[in-house]
Structures are given as C-alpha cells and as structure tokens.
Design a protein around this motif. Structure first.
Motif, PDB file in Angstrom:
ATOM      1  N   MET A 121      40.540   7.714  -0.530  1.00 60.14           N
ATOM      2  CA  MET A 121      39.329   7.213  -1.164  1.00 60.14           C
ATOM      3  C   MET A 121      39.037   7.951  -2.475  1.00 60.14           C
ATOM      4  SD  MET A 121      35.572   6.646   0.594  1.00 60.14           S
ATOM      5  CE  MET A 121      35.535   8.315   1.266  1.00 60.14           C
ATOM      6  N   MET A 122      39.348   9.225  -2.501  1.00 58.79           N
ATOM      7  CA  MET A 122      39.058  10.028  -3.691  1.00 58.79           C
ATOM      8  C   MET A 122      40.131   9.896  -4.769  1.00 58.79           C
ATOM      9  SD  MET A 122      37.595  13.528  -1.937  1.00 58.79           S
ATOM     10  CE  MET A 122      37.358  14.355  -3.508  1.00 58.79           C
ATOM     11  N   TYR A 123      41.405   9.754  -4.336  1.00 56.99           N
ATOM     12  CA  TYR A 123      42.487   9.878  -5.304  1.00 56.99           C
ATOM     13  C   TYR A 123      43.529   8.762  -5.255  1.00 56.99           C
ATOM     14  CZ  TYR A 123      40.680  14.668  -5.032  1.00 56.99           C
ATOM     15  OH  TYR A 123      39.870  15.768  -5.012  1.00 56.99           O
ATOM     16  N   GLY A 124      43.430   7.824  -4.308  1.00 63.51           N
ATOM     17  CA  GLY A 124      44.529   6.893  -4.091  1.00 63.51           C
ATOM     18  C   GLY A 124      44.181   5.430  -4.230  1.00 63.51           C
ATOM     19  N   ALA A 125      44.765   4.606  -3.355  1.00 63.92           N
ATOM     20  CA  ALA A 125      44.697   3.146  -3.472  1.00 63.92           C
ATOM     21  C   ALA A 125      43.303   2.589  -3.265  1.00 63.92           C
ATOM     22  CB  ALA A 125      45.657   2.509  -2.456  1.00 63.92           C
ATOM     23  N   THR A 126      42.417   3.339  -2.607  1.00 66.22           N
ATOM     24  CA  THR A 126      41.086   2.814  -2.316  1.00 66.22           C
ATOM     25  C   THR A 126      39.987   3.464  -3.159  1.00 66.22           C
ATOM     26  OG1 THR A 126      40.875   4.372  -0.462  1.00 66.22           O
ATOM     27  CG2 THR A 126      41.688   2.147   0.040  1.00 66.22           C
ATOM     28  N   ARG A 127      40.347   3.974  -4.316  1.00 63.56           N
ATOM     29  CA  ARG A 127      39.306   4.454  -5.234  1.00 63.56           C
ATOM     30  C   ARG A 127      38.356   3.293  -5.547  1.00 63.56           C
ATOM     31  NH1 ARG A 127      43.827   7.086  -7.645  1.00 63.56           N
ATOM     32  NH2 ARG A 127      44.157   5.224  -8.881  1.00 63.56           N
ATOM     33  N   GLY A 128      37.067   3.506  -5.309  1.00 70.95           N
ATOM     34  CA  GLY A 128      36.080   2.462  -5.567  1.00 70.95           C
ATOM     35  C   GLY A 128      35.810   1.561  -4.376  1.00 70.95           C
ATOM     36  N   ASP A 257      34.912  -5.476   9.278  1.00 69.35           N
ATOM     37  CA  ASP A 257      34.930  -6.288   8.059  1.00 69.35           C
ATOM     38  C   ASP A 257      35.446  -5.489   6.862  1.00 69.35           C
ATOM     39  OD1 ASP A 257      34.535  -8.326   6.229  1.00 69.35           O
ATOM     40  OD2 ASP A 257      32.374  -7.977   6.047  1.00 69.35           O
ATOM     41  N   PRO A 258      36.681  -4.955   6.929  1.00 69.25           N
ATOM     42  CA  PRO A 258      37.169  -4.098   5.848  1.00 69.25           C
ATOM     43  C   PRO A 258      37.602  -4.896   4.619  1.00 69.25           C
ATOM     44  CG  PRO A 258      38.894  -4.411   7.454  1.00 69.25           C
ATOM     45  CD  PRO A 258      37.683  -5.114   7.994  1.00 69.25           C
ATOM     46  N   GLU A 259      37.498  -4.256   3.466  1.00 69.77           N
ATOM     47  CA  GLU A 259      38.067  -4.834   2.253  1.00 69.77           C
ATOM     48  C   GLU A 259      39.581  -4.690   2.258  1.00 69.77           C
ATOM     49  OE1 GLU A 259      37.739  -4.354  -2.639  1.00 69.77           O
ATOM     50  OE2 GLU A 259      36.429  -3.186  -1.327  1.00 69.77           O
ATOM     51  N   ALA A 260      40.056  -3.620   2.910  1.00 64.64           N
ATOM     52  CA  ALA A 260      41.493  -3.355   2.907  1.00 64.64           C
ATOM     53  C   ALA A 260      41.896  -2.502   4.092  1.00 64.64           C
ATOM     54  CB  ALA A 260      41.906  -2.661   1.617  1.00 64.64           C
ATOM     55  N   PHE A 261      43.149  -2.625   4.479  1.00 67.52           N
ATOM     56  CA  PHE A 261      43.835  -1.661   5.318  1.00 67.52           C
ATOM     57  C   PHE A 261      44.814  -0.919   4.415  1.00 67.52           C
ATOM     58  CE2 PHE A 261      42.687  -4.917   8.426  1.00 67.52           C
ATOM     59  CZ  PHE A 261      42.213  -4.153   9.490  1.00 67.52           C
ATOM     60  N   LEU A 297      47.577  -2.664   2.028  1.00 69.70           N
ATOM     61  CA  LEU A 297      48.168  -1.878   0.955  1.00 69.70           C
ATOM     62  C   LEU A 297      48.943  -0.697   1.513  1.00 69.70           C
ATOM     63  CD1 LEU A 297      44.899  -1.610  -1.190  1.00 69.70           C
ATOM     64  CD2 LEU A 297      46.703  -3.327  -1.467  1.00 69.70           C
ATOM     65  N   MET A 298      49.905  -0.262   0.760  1.00 67.62           N
ATOM     66  CA  MET A 298      50.550   1.008   1.043  1.00 67.62           C
ATOM     67  C   MET A 298      49.805   2.113   0.289  1.00 67.62           C
ATOM     68  SD  MET A 298      53.009   0.814   3.192  1.00 67.62           S
ATOM     69  CE  MET A 298      54.227  -0.307   3.899  1.00 67.62           C
ATOM     70  N   SER A 299      49.732   3.283   0.883  1.00 70.73           N
ATOM     71  CA  SER A 299      49.089   4.417   0.227  1.00 70.73           C
ATOM     72  C   SER A 299      49.748   4.702  -1.122  1.00 70.73           C
ATOM     73  CB  SER A 299      49.194   5.659   1.117  1.00 70.73           C
ATOM     74  OG  SER A 299      48.780   6.811   0.420  1.00 70.73           O
ATOM     75  N   GLU A 300      48.944   5.078  -2.098  1.00 70.39           N
ATOM     76  CA  GLU A 300      49.465   5.437  -3.420  1.00 70.39           C
ATOM     77  C   GLU A 300      49.762   6.924  -3.543  1.00 70.39           C
ATOM     78  OE1 GLU A 300      46.744   4.067  -6.376  1.00 70.39           O
ATOM     79  OE2 GLU A 300      47.303   1.954  -6.132  1.00 70.39           O
ATOM     80  N   LEU A 301      49.429   7.676  -2.514  1.00 68.41           N
ATOM     81  CA  LEU A 301      49.630   9.115  -2.576  1.00 68.41           C
ATOM     82  C   LEU A 301      50.880   9.519  -1.810  1.00 68.41           C
ATOM     83  CD1 LEU A 301      45.984  10.362  -1.987  1.00 68.41           C
ATOM     84  CD2 LEU A 301      47.144   9.980  -4.158  1.00 68.41           C
ATOM     85  N   LYS A 302      51.459  10.624  -2.212  1.00 63.61           N
ATOM     86  CA  LYS A 302      52.585  11.170  -1.477  1.00 63.61           C
ATOM     87  C   LYS A 302      52.145  11.490  -0.057  1.00 63.61           C
ATOM     88  CE  LYS A 302      54.591  13.367  -5.592  1.00 63.61           C
ATOM     89  NZ  LYS A 302      54.941  14.658  -6.223  1.00 63.61           N
TER      90      LYS A 302
END
Length: 319
Positions: A121-128, A257-261, A297-302
C-alpha cells in the motif's frame, strides 16, 4: 525525538529476512537467516541478534533505531503467536516481548501478510488504493485485508487467515491446521509440489520433465522450470492451482468488495502461468456485481521488500 531508522523483520516458514529502513522507505541493508533450522525460539533469536547487530554495525545505525516491526504468521494484536503450523517452535510464543527484551528496542509484531499489505500500500501496486486484499503465496497462504485504507485486524488481531478457508470440503487434503481442504494445501508452494506428486502418480500416460526428479524432492520451482519449457503436465499443474485460487478469490470478493487482489510471494514469480487461470476462474465464478470490476495484480515489490517495508512501517509506530 524519533530516531531516523526502523528495523523490519519478516519471519517466514523457511527464511527470515530483516533489514534497516529509513523514513522514506529506503532499505539501507538487509540479510536473512533460516527459520526452519531453529526448533527452539531462543536459538532463533540468538541467530537473529547476531545477524541484525552485525547489519547495524555495517550500516552505522547501532544507536539510531526507533523501533522494530515484525511480520510473523499467526501473530495476534499483542504480538503473541498461539499457533502457526509453518513455524517449528513450541507455542505460544510471546514474540514482541522476546524481541524487545533481546534487543533493548521497542518491538511490535503483526501478521506477516498484514505487513506485506502495508508495504504494498505504501510503496507498491496498490498505492492510492483503499480497499484491497493481499494474498501471499509462500510456504503457506496468508492474506492481508485493507478496507477504507486500514488493515482489518479482527477481535484478536487475527483477521485474514484466508489460507485456511476450505475450498475442497470433506474430500480435500489434510492441512497442518488440522482441517481438510484448506486453500493453503493447494495454492502454496508446498501445495503445488503436492499437486505435482499427485499428477505424476495419477497421470502415468503423460511424459514430463518432472519424472526425471525424485518424486519426494519435487518443488514448486521444478514445476515452474518445466512449465516454461512447455511441459504439458507442469502447465496442467498451474492451471489446476490457478483455478482453485481464482474460485477462492471469487468467494473472498463477496465479503469486502475489494478494488483489487494483489498476489505476492515466491509462487507469484510464475507470472501469467498462474495469473491467467486465476483470472479466468475468478470471472467465471464471481457473482455478476463484481464481474470485470476487480483487478488481480502481481505485487510490484521484490519478494522480501514488501514484507520488509511493511514490517518496518509497524516499527515506526512503536512507542
């Protein structure tokens, strides 16, 4: 006055990764130790202490740590692990207290998947994003549920054990938690290896590169390596695994009711081999209210970074 660095520790069933992070999310240094080799939590803490103090010395941060944040499977809101089938220690373990006493630094412990969700949430695919579910696919299956920008904790701080949702009732696989048919037994790295062994035995007519490996030593990486070479049996294993996960996500969507997994962890490295059947099964099984509306989505972080950064964020909040 707040000190300039926090420590993040991600305790997994196989490995424990730790690092030192500044307030902007920069990782000054990181290292790891083996979790599995320590059947005693005190021996584990001794090894962790050696590794972390060495890292603090190398980064010149020995006296500048504000707090320690820890992500660990099964941790409740008080930093106590009552049960975690992928950890080898005698339970319960008062982990937050033990780490704080060992290092002389305030420590806070949260569920490992929750820590990964915070990092994403802070640094990856779900920022915002304010509403999403993090699914971690490692030795086990974990989840972190974020609603309205906040982690769902539950009464005991244990919300998000979606890996132990039953997906094959009655006839499914035995899980380490004592129940039958849990998602974890199919969609973790160890679950993929179990599927490979089953398929090799039940589909003797199919040639496969996996038949060149001792059946008891097959890993999820072996399945991935075979799949990217076009091995049909390995591709069927990913189709089977992804279908079960997609079906489960379709159920999970109905309660928050998520916006994303966001899919995270070692198994996520398989990319579209896993993600394509997950998406197909999700859209086939989700009720019409959510068709075409939920991102997967796949995680954007290592691998290590999401949990490490999330754990360190917990470390900033200790007093």
């Amino acid at each position: 006055m707040r000190k300039p660095y926090a420590i993040g520790i991600d305790i997994g069933g196989t490995n424990t990764v730790f690092g030192i992070v500044d307030a902007r999310g920069n990782i000054l240094g990181s290292s790891s130790i083996k979790t599995l080799k320590h059947s005693d939590v005190e021996a584990f803490l001794d090894d962790l202490y050696t590794g972390l103090t060495g890292l603090m010395e190398r980064t010149g941060t020995m006296n500048d740590i504000h707090g320690i944040g820890v992500g660990a499977p099964g941790a409740d809101r008080d930093g106590v692990i009552e049960y975690a089938e992928n950890l080898p220690w005698k339970m319960p373990v008062k982990l937050a207290q033990l780490i704080s006493e060992k290092f002389g630094i305030p420590a806070q412990v949260t569920n490992d998947a929750n820590a990964a969700a915070i990092g994403e949430m802070m640094y990856g695919a779900t920022r915002g994003f304010k509403d999403f579910i993090m699914i971690t696919l490692g030795t086990g299956v974990g989840s972190g549920i974020v609603t309205d920008g906040k982690l769902l904790q539950g009464h005991n701080g244990l919300a998000g054990e979606l890996g132990h949702a039953i997906v094959r009732p009655g006839t499914g696989r035995m899980c380490g938690c004592g129940r039958i048919g849990c998602l974890e037994t199919y969609c973790s790295a160890t679950g993929v290896a179990r599927t490979a062994r089953e398929f090799l035995e039940t589909k003797p007519e199919m040639d496969s590169l996996l038949r060149n490996i001792d059946i008891e030593n097959i890993s999820s990486k072996d399945v991935y390596d075979a799949a990217i070479k076009g091995d049909q049996l390995a591709l069927e294993i990913f189709e089977y695994t992804g279908t079960i996960l997609g079906e489960a996500l379709a159920n999970f969507a109905t309660f928050s009711d998520p916006e994303a997994f966001v899919i995270f962890g070692g198994l996520a490295k398989s990319g579209d081999l896993l993600l394509n059947p997950v998406r197909r099964a999700f859209e086939k099984n989700v009720i019409s209210l959510w068709k075409g509306k939920v991102k997967i989505l796949m995680s954007e972080l290592k691998d290590a970074d999401a949990a490490l950064l999330g754990a360190s964020a917990v470390g900033w909040n200790v007093r």
